[in-house]
Motif scaffolding. Structure first.
Motif, PDB file in Angstrom:
ATOM      1  N   ALA A  35       0.838  -1.197   0.000  1.00 43.97           N
ATOM      2  CA  ALA A  35       0.000   0.000   0.000  1.00 43.97           C
ATOM      3  C   ALA A  35       0.874   1.249   0.000  1.00 43.97           C
ATOM      4  CB  ALA A  35      -0.914   0.011   1.213  1.00 43.97           C
ATOM      5  N   SER A  36       0.324   2.345  -0.540  1.00 46.16           N
ATOM      6  CA  SER A  36       1.032   3.624  -0.527  1.00 46.16           C
ATOM      7  C   SER A  36       0.020   4.761  -0.527  1.00 46.16           C
ATOM      8  CB  SER A  36       1.973   3.755  -1.736  1.00 46.16           C
ATOM      9  OG  SER A  36       1.254   3.687  -2.956  1.00 46.16           O
ATOM     10  N   PHE A  37       0.452   5.909  -0.019  1.00 48.84           N
ATOM     11  CA  PHE A  37      -0.295   7.162  -0.038  1.00 48.84           C
ATOM     12  C   PHE A  37      -1.746   7.042   0.428  1.00 48.84           C
ATOM     13  CE2 PHE A  37       3.178   8.535  -2.866  1.00 48.84           C
ATOM     14  CZ  PHE A  37       3.475   9.746  -2.266  1.00 48.84           C
ATOM     15  N   PRO A  38      -1.968   6.711   1.695  1.00 50.26           N
ATOM     16  CA  PRO A  38      -3.349   6.703   2.204  1.00 50.26           C
ATOM     17  C   PRO A  38      -3.903   8.109   2.339  1.00 50.26           C
ATOM     18  CG  PRO A  38      -1.805   6.374   3.999  1.00 50.26           C
ATOM     19  CD  PRO A  38      -0.983   6.379   2.727  1.00 50.26           C
ATOM     20  N   SER A  39      -5.202   8.233   2.167  1.00 51.57           N
ATOM     21  CA  SER A  39      -5.884   9.518   2.319  1.00 51.57           C
ATOM     22  C   SER A  39      -7.281   9.251   2.867  1.00 51.57           C
ATOM     23  CB  SER A  39      -5.977  10.247   0.973  1.00 51.57           C
ATOM     24  OG  SER A  39      -6.720  11.456   1.090  1.00 51.57           O
ATOM     25  N   MET A  40      -7.657   9.972   3.928  1.00 49.20           N
ATOM     26  CA  MET A  40      -8.948   9.772   4.571  1.00 49.20           C
ATOM     27  C   MET A  40      -9.876  10.934   4.226  1.00 49.20           C
ATOM     28  SD  MET A  40     -10.178   7.410   6.810  1.00 49.20           S
ATOM     29  CE  MET A  40      -8.891   6.915   7.963  1.00 49.20           C
ATOM     30  N   SER A  41     -11.108  10.588   3.798  1.00 47.05           N
ATOM     31  CA  SER A  41     -12.074  11.630   3.462  1.00 47.05           C
ATOM     32  C   SER A  41     -12.710  12.189   4.731  1.00 47.05           C
ATOM     33  CB  SER A  41     -13.169  11.061   2.551  1.00 47.05           C
ATOM     34  OG  SER A  41     -14.070  10.255   3.298  1.00 47.05           O
ATOM     35  N   GLU A  42     -13.456  13.274   4.578  1.00 47.86           N
ATOM     36  CA  GLU A  42     -14.145  13.869   5.708  1.00 47.86           C
ATOM     37  C   GLU A  42     -15.211  12.941   6.270  1.00 47.86           C
ATOM     38  OE1 GLU A  42     -15.645  17.584   4.329  1.00 47.86           O
ATOM     39  OE2 GLU A  42     -13.678  18.526   4.193  1.00 47.86           O
ATOM     40  N   LEU A  43     -15.677  11.995   5.459  1.00 54.04           N
ATOM     41  CA  LEU A  43     -16.691  11.042   5.898  1.00 54.04           C
ATOM     42  C   LEU A  43     -16.081   9.795   6.527  1.00 54.04           C
ATOM     43  CD1 LEU A  43     -19.107  11.247   2.818  1.00 54.04           C
ATOM     44  CD2 LEU A  43     -19.254  12.493   4.983  1.00 54.04           C
ATOM     45  N   GLY A  44     -14.734   9.705   6.516  1.00 57.36           N
ATOM     46  CA  GLY A  44     -14.069   8.563   7.121  1.00 57.36           C
ATOM     47  C   GLY A  44     -13.720   7.453   6.158  1.00 57.36           C
ATOM     48  N   ASP A  45     -13.943   7.648   4.856  1.00 60.41           N
ATOM     49  CA  ASP A  45     -13.560   6.644   3.869  1.00 60.41           C
ATOM     50  C   ASP A  45     -12.068   6.765   3.568  1.00 60.41           C
ATOM     51  OD1 ASP A  45     -16.179   5.674   3.577  1.00 60.41           O
ATOM     52  OD2 ASP A  45     -16.657   7.256   2.144  1.00 60.41           O
TER      53      ASP A  45
ATOM     54  N   TYR B  71      -6.270   4.464  -0.933  1.00 56.49           N
ATOM     55  CA  TYR B  71      -4.833   4.261  -1.029  1.00 56.49           C
ATOM     56  C   TYR B  71      -4.539   3.516  -2.322  1.00 56.49           C
ATOM     57  CZ  TYR B  71      -5.757  -0.527   0.596  1.00 56.49           C
ATOM     58  OH  TYR B  71      -6.235  -1.806   0.717  1.00 56.49           O
ATOM     59  N   VAL B  72      -3.258   3.488  -2.701  1.00 60.34           N
ATOM     60  CA  VAL B  72      -2.827   2.749  -3.886  1.00 60.34           C
ATOM     61  C   VAL B  72      -2.306   1.392  -3.445  1.00 60.34           C
ATOM     62  CG1 VAL B  72      -1.181   2.648  -5.781  1.00 60.34           C
ATOM     63  CG2 VAL B  72      -2.281   4.819  -5.212  1.00 60.34           C
ATOM     64  N   SER B  73      -2.750   0.344  -4.141  1.00 67.47           N
ATOM     65  CA  SER B  73      -2.298  -1.016  -3.880  1.00 67.47           C
ATOM     66  C   SER B  73      -1.537  -1.515  -5.100  1.00 67.47           C
ATOM     67  CB  SER B  73      -3.493  -1.931  -3.593  1.00 67.47           C
ATOM     68  OG  SER B  73      -3.084  -3.279  -3.477  1.00 67.47           O
TER      69      SER B  73
ATOM     70  N   LEU C 180      -6.381   1.657  -7.332  1.00 76.31           N
ATOM     71  CA  LEU C 180      -6.851   2.654  -6.384  1.00 76.31           C
ATOM     72  C   LEU C 180      -7.997   2.022  -5.599  1.00 76.31           C
ATOM     73  CD1 LEU C 180      -6.199   5.613  -5.690  1.00 76.31           C
ATOM     74  CD2 LEU C 180      -8.006   6.291  -7.263  1.00 76.31           C
ATOM     75  N   LYS C 181      -7.790   1.839  -4.299  1.00 80.40           N
ATOM     76  CA  LYS C 181      -8.765   1.160  -3.460  1.00 80.40           C
ATOM     77  C   LYS C 181      -9.435   2.140  -2.506  1.00 80.40           C
ATOM     78  CE  LYS C 181      -6.774  -3.524  -3.299  1.00 80.40           C
ATOM     79  NZ  LYS C 181      -7.998  -4.272  -3.608  1.00 80.40           N
ATOM     80  N   VAL C 182     -10.662   1.834  -2.135  1.00 85.92           N
ATOM     81  CA  VAL C 182     -11.385   2.590  -1.124  1.00 85.92           C
ATOM     82  C   VAL C 182     -11.879   1.617  -0.065  1.00 85.92           C
ATOM     83  CG1 VAL C 182     -13.446   3.955  -0.623  1.00 85.92           C
ATOM     84  CG2 VAL C 182     -12.080   4.473  -2.652  1.00 85.92           C
TER      85      VAL C 182
ATOM     86  N   ALA D  26      -0.302   8.982  -4.917  1.00 89.98           N
ATOM     87  CA  ALA D  26      -0.783  10.141  -4.165  1.00 89.98           C
ATOM     88  C   ALA D  26      -2.259  10.508  -4.369  1.00 89.98           C
ATOM     89  CB  ALA D  26       0.086  11.355  -4.494  1.00 89.98           C
ATOM     90  N   PRO D  27      -3.201   9.585  -4.162  1.00 86.17           N
ATOM     91  CA  PRO D  27      -4.614   9.994  -4.226  1.00 86.17           C
ATOM     92  C   PRO D  27      -4.962  10.933  -3.079  1.00 86.17           C
ATOM     93  CG  PRO D  27      -4.428   7.769  -3.344  1.00 86.17           C
ATOM     94  CD  PRO D  27      -3.051   8.168  -3.797  1.00 86.17           C
ATOM     95  N   SER D  28      -5.858  11.857  -3.339  1.00 88.70           N
ATOM     96  CA  SER D  28      -6.259  12.833  -2.332  1.00 88.70           C
ATOM     97  C   SER D  28      -7.743  13.153  -2.504  1.00 88.70           C
ATOM     98  CB  SER D  28      -5.429  14.113  -2.471  1.00 88.70           C
ATOM     99  OG  SER D  28      -5.829  15.071  -1.528  1.00 88.70           O
ATOM    100  N   TRP D  29      -8.507  13.016  -1.425  1.00 87.51           N
ATOM    101  CA  TRP D  29      -9.943  13.308  -1.482  1.00 87.51           C
ATOM    102  C   TRP D  29     -10.193  14.804  -1.619  1.00 87.51           C
ATOM    103  CZ3 TRP D  29     -13.596   9.691  -1.962  1.00 87.51           C
ATOM    104  CH2 TRP D  29     -13.343   8.396  -1.512  1.00 87.51           C
TER     105      TRP D  29
END
Length: 233
Positions: free
Chosen positions: A99-109, A112-114, A122-124, A143-146
């Motif tokens: 996994a790389s570059f985790p990003s958490m949304s305002e809703l808690g989702d 990250y990249v697998s 790109l997984k959620v 580098a995904p970003s919500w």
């Protein structure tokens, strides 16, 4: 004007502000490994959050002040959370991939990249604990970003050597993928959101400011000796 907060004695990458704007978390390379560090903006002190023998990198804050990052402390690189107050660690993913570059949304989702072999996904991970593959490519993804408020992701796709594109995935009944690139090479660093409609990114040693609906970016910070009158793209 740009201001130097703290000179680094070792390489540092992926800075991210805390929700209250008082700290910055980043990764730092010392003695052959990556660890997480935090910088207090008011008094300019910095200290380590993690240490040997594991590699910890690509940190980002969640809205509750926890830090999401990836670490090889369980063997492969998985997504973990760190409570900076109690130092408690929690493992979020145990996928058979890196996994790389985790990003958490305002809703808690969580996104990250697998990487598994020569496939990048790109997984959620939803708040209900459900994993979804939202985009798969034979090209490296970074580098995904919500977007603030959710509904879309910005990320980087390396379509060919030394030529990266800035991509946007818009969620709906059917996800829509858009290429936002107006400059031929965008490094694989996370964008910084100014608002739900505007963001900052790097390209050609410049920092650019751009709106989601705009086809042009405007240079915000230039290297020394470069005039701001060189134009925009």
């Amino acid at each position: 004007d740009a201001e130097l907060l703290k000179p680094l004695e070792a390489p540092g990458f992926n800075p991210h502000f805390s929700p209250d704007g008082k700290q910055i978390v980043y990764q730092r390379y010392i003695a052959g490994q990556w660890d997480l560090w935090r910088l207090d903006i008011e008094n300019r002190t910095q200290y380590a959050l993690t240490g040997p023998p594991y590699n910890d990198r690509e940190p980002t804050y969640t809205l509750d002040g926890s830090i999401v990052f990836v670490s090889d402390r369980a063997g492969s690189f998985d997504v973990w959370t760190l409570d900076p107050t109690s130092n408690d660690l929690s493992l979020l993913t145990t996928q058979p991939s890196n996994a790389s570059f985790p990003s958490m949304s305002e809703l808690g989702d969580l996104t990250y990249v697998s990487q598994h072999g020569d496939t990048w996904t790109l997984k959620v991970l939803t708040t209900q604990g459900v994993f979804t593959n939202v985009y798969t490519s034979r090209h490296p993804l970074h580098a995904p970003s919500w977007r603030p408020g959710g509904g879309a992701l910005l990320f980087n796709e390396l379509l060919q050597p030394n030529e990266s594109s800035l991509m946007m995935l818009i969620f709906g009944d059917t996800p829509v993928l858009k290429d936002l690139t107006t400059i031929e090479n965008v490094p694989e660093f996370r964008v910084a959101w100014v608002s739900s409609a505007e963001f900052l990114y790097t390209a050609h040693r410049h920092i650019w400011r751009r709106g989601l609906t705009s086809t042009q970016g405007h240079p915000l910070i230039l290297p020394e000796g470069v005039s701001r009158d060189t134009g925009t793209r």
